[in-house]
Every structure is written in C-alpha cells, then in structure tokens.
Design an enzyme around this catalytic site. Structure first.
Site, PDB file in Angstrom:
ATOM      1  N   ASP A 122       0.857  -1.192   0.000  1.00  0.00           N
ATOM      2  CA  ASP A 122       0.000   0.000   0.000  1.00  0.00           C
ATOM      3  C   ASP A 122       0.895   1.245   0.000  1.00  0.00           C
ATOM      4  O   ASP A 122       1.050   1.916   1.020  1.00  0.00           O
ATOM      5  CB  ASP A 122      -0.923  -0.035   1.223  1.00  0.00           C
ATOM      6  CG  ASP A 122      -1.981   1.050   1.178  1.00  0.00           C
ATOM      7  OD1 ASP A 122      -2.096   1.730   0.136  1.00  0.00           O
ATOM      8  OD2 ASP A 122      -2.686   1.222   2.199  1.00  0.00           O
ATOM      9  N   GLY A 214      -4.021  10.125  13.025  1.00  0.00           N
ATOM     10  CA  GLY A 214      -3.235  10.310  11.809  1.00  0.00           C
ATOM     11  C   GLY A 214      -4.120  10.154  10.607  1.00  0.00           C
ATOM     12  O   GLY A 214      -5.328  10.090  10.712  1.00  0.00           O
ATOM     13  N   SER A 216      -4.419   8.443   6.525  1.00  0.00           N
ATOM     14  CA  SER A 216      -3.917   7.544   5.495  1.00  0.00           C
ATOM     15  C   SER A 216      -2.845   8.212   4.657  1.00  0.00           C
ATOM     16  O   SER A 216      -2.975   9.376   4.301  1.00  0.00           O
ATOM     17  CB  SER A 216      -5.065   7.147   4.579  1.00  0.00           C
ATOM     18  OG  SER A 216      -5.820   6.142   5.173  1.00  0.00           O
ATOM     19  N   GLY A 217      -1.828   7.454   4.317  1.00  0.00           N
ATOM     20  CA  GLY A 217      -0.787   7.963   3.432  1.00  0.00           C
ATOM     21  C   GLY A 217       0.274   8.787   4.113  1.00  0.00           C
ATOM     22  O   GLY A 217       1.334   9.024   3.550  1.00  0.00           O
TER      23      GLY A 217
END
Ligand SMILES: *[C@@H]1O[C@H](CO)[C@@H](O)[C@H](O)[C@H]1NC(C)=O
Length: 269
Positions: A122, A214, A216-217
């Site tokens: 991912d 936080g 994603s990414g």
C-alpha cells in the site's frame, strides 16, 4: 554567537533531511496539536471535486518534486494537488505551497491490490509538476536504509489531519500522537492482527496510550540516536472496530521494504 548559530542552522538545512527547524514536542498524550511546522515533510494530498480541492490523505515529501503516500489514496480518474508548508487548514498562514500534479505523475505500486489491503504494497509516489521550495517550513524527510527494522517500543509519532477520534470531525490543525512500535512478533499474534499483518508492514500503537488521529498515506516519524527523524511508515489501515482498539495497532507500509521500488521509480521518471 548569533552569527555562529545561524551558520549552524544553514549547515543543518543544507545537509538535507529529517531535521525540523521547529522541534516537535514530545508529550505523551492521546493526540494533540503538533508544533507548527515541526513535521516539515508532511503534506496534504487533495483531489478536485466540483471545482475545488478537498483533503483526502497525508503524504511525505521525499524529494523536492516527489511525495510518498499510500496506494489506496490514489485513484487514476481523479485530479490531485499537494499542499506543502500547511499547518492550520482553516487559515491562510503564508508558508503554504500549492503544487498541481499532472495526470502522468501518479505511480501506485504495481502489486497494490485495492481488494486486499492486508496483502501489503500500500504505497504510491506522486510526482509534483514543479519542485517545492525548501526552507525551514518545508523540508525533505529522511528514509531509513533498506531492511531497517525498529525494535518493539520505539517511540514514533504519527502526524496528520485525520479524525481526532472514530467518526469525529476533521481537525484544522496538524495533529500528532505518540505511537510506540509493536514488532512483528507481537503484532502478528492471533489476538492482535494475526495473518493480516505482513513483514513488509510496521505496527505502532494499539494500547490506551496511543491515538489514531493520523491520516492515510501520512508518515510514521521515528527518532534516530542523533536527534534527526526518519519516516519508517506510510499509514495504511486501522481496525474497523475503531481507531483506538486494544491490540489493534495502526498498520503502516514499512518504507524500508520498498527502498528499491522508490529509487527506481524516481530514477525512471
Ligand atoms: C543521523 O543518524 C542517521 C541514522 O543513523 C544517519 O543516517 C544520519 O546521517 C545522521 N545525521 C547526522 C547529521 O549525523
């Protein structure tokens, strides 16, 4: 003395990466406003919809014209831009740099499979249409060397504009939370993530001391012995039961498993 100090600071800035001019605070809490510009490689990845851009994911500036993010953040049918030097999304503060992304600037890992997040890979790279201007509020992240694995309990920080709590509102100010590393041996226990976690991932958090604010990414920022920071993870997934679920740490793509792909992609594009 002042001259010496500013000379030292220039040396620090010139030497490249992982040394914020504005030091992160290191309070142990569930999630808090970050010190402004203390994660100067943090970016906001935004997509266009109905004529305006919307925050969708975090990302990490790893070269003046390259951002690292998650594979699941990218859809080839959308138009993206990246905002650097951002702190409070609700106010125009001055240091922001808004840089468009061309349609041919999206590079998702070839083995990423949107139907199988737990399979791994991912990770994606986004090439900016022009280079960022680096300075004290926009700086490159350092990446760890290939194969580098952090020990259990290493005190890393997640940063991002993600929700403050499960189903909560999106914050305006950049958030951070202490997320100690959970090593593979612990994270892959049957009552933790079991087979869903792979050796190409990093787990962090998963107990009452950890937040999940936080995004994603975005980066998992980890300290080195000399006081600089390295980005060891790309935020990938959390438990469907909620962000702060016991024994369900936040799972990151382990950057040190992808050095070759990152270097090749940048060199060939
Ligand atoms: C600090 O440590 C990191 C990781 O060990 C290393 O890559 C980096 O070059 C060091 N930086 C300085 C300024 O000493």
């Amino acid at each position: 003395m002042l001259r010496l100090l500013s000379a030292l600071m220039l040396v620090a800035l010139a030497s490249g990466c992982g040394q914020p001019a504005f030091s992160p605070s290191s309070r142990v809490v569930n999630g808090e406003d970050a010190v402004p510009y203390s994660w100067p490689w943090q970016v906001s990845l935004q997509y266009e919809k109905g004529g305006s851009f919307h925050h969708t994911c975090g990302g990490t500036l790893i070269a003046p014209d390259w951002v690292m993010t998650a594979g699941h953040c990218i859809s080839s049918s959308l138009t993206y831009q990246v905002v650097l030097g951002e702190y409070d999304r609700g106010v125009e503060e001055g240091p922001e740099q808004v840089i468009p992304v061309n349609p041919d600037g999206l590079f998702v890992h070839p083995k990423w499979n949107a139907n199988c997040v737990s399979c791994g890979n991912d990770i994606a790279l986004v090439k900016l249409s022009r280079s960022a201007q680096l300075g004290d509020k926009v700086q490159l992240a350092c990446l760890p060397p290939a194969g580098d694995i952090l020990p259990n309990g290493d005190p890393c920080y997640i940063s991002g504009w993600g929700r403050l709590y499960t189903n909560g509102p999106l914050p305006d100010k950049l958030q951070q939370a202490l997320l100690p590393v959970v090593d593979y041996e612990h994270c892959s226990k049957w009552d933790w993530w079991g087979f869903s976690v792979k050796r190409t991932m990093v787990c962090a958090g998963g107990d009452k001391q950890s937040g999940c604010n936080g995004d994603s990414g975005g980066p998992l920022n980890c300290p080195t012995e000399n006081g600089t920071w390295q980005v060891h993870g790309v935020t990938s997934f959390v438990s469907g039961l909620g962000c702060n679920t016991l024994k369900k740490p936040t799972v990151f793509t382990r950057v040190s498993a992808f050095n070759d792909w990152i270097e090749e992609t940048i060199a060939n594009n």
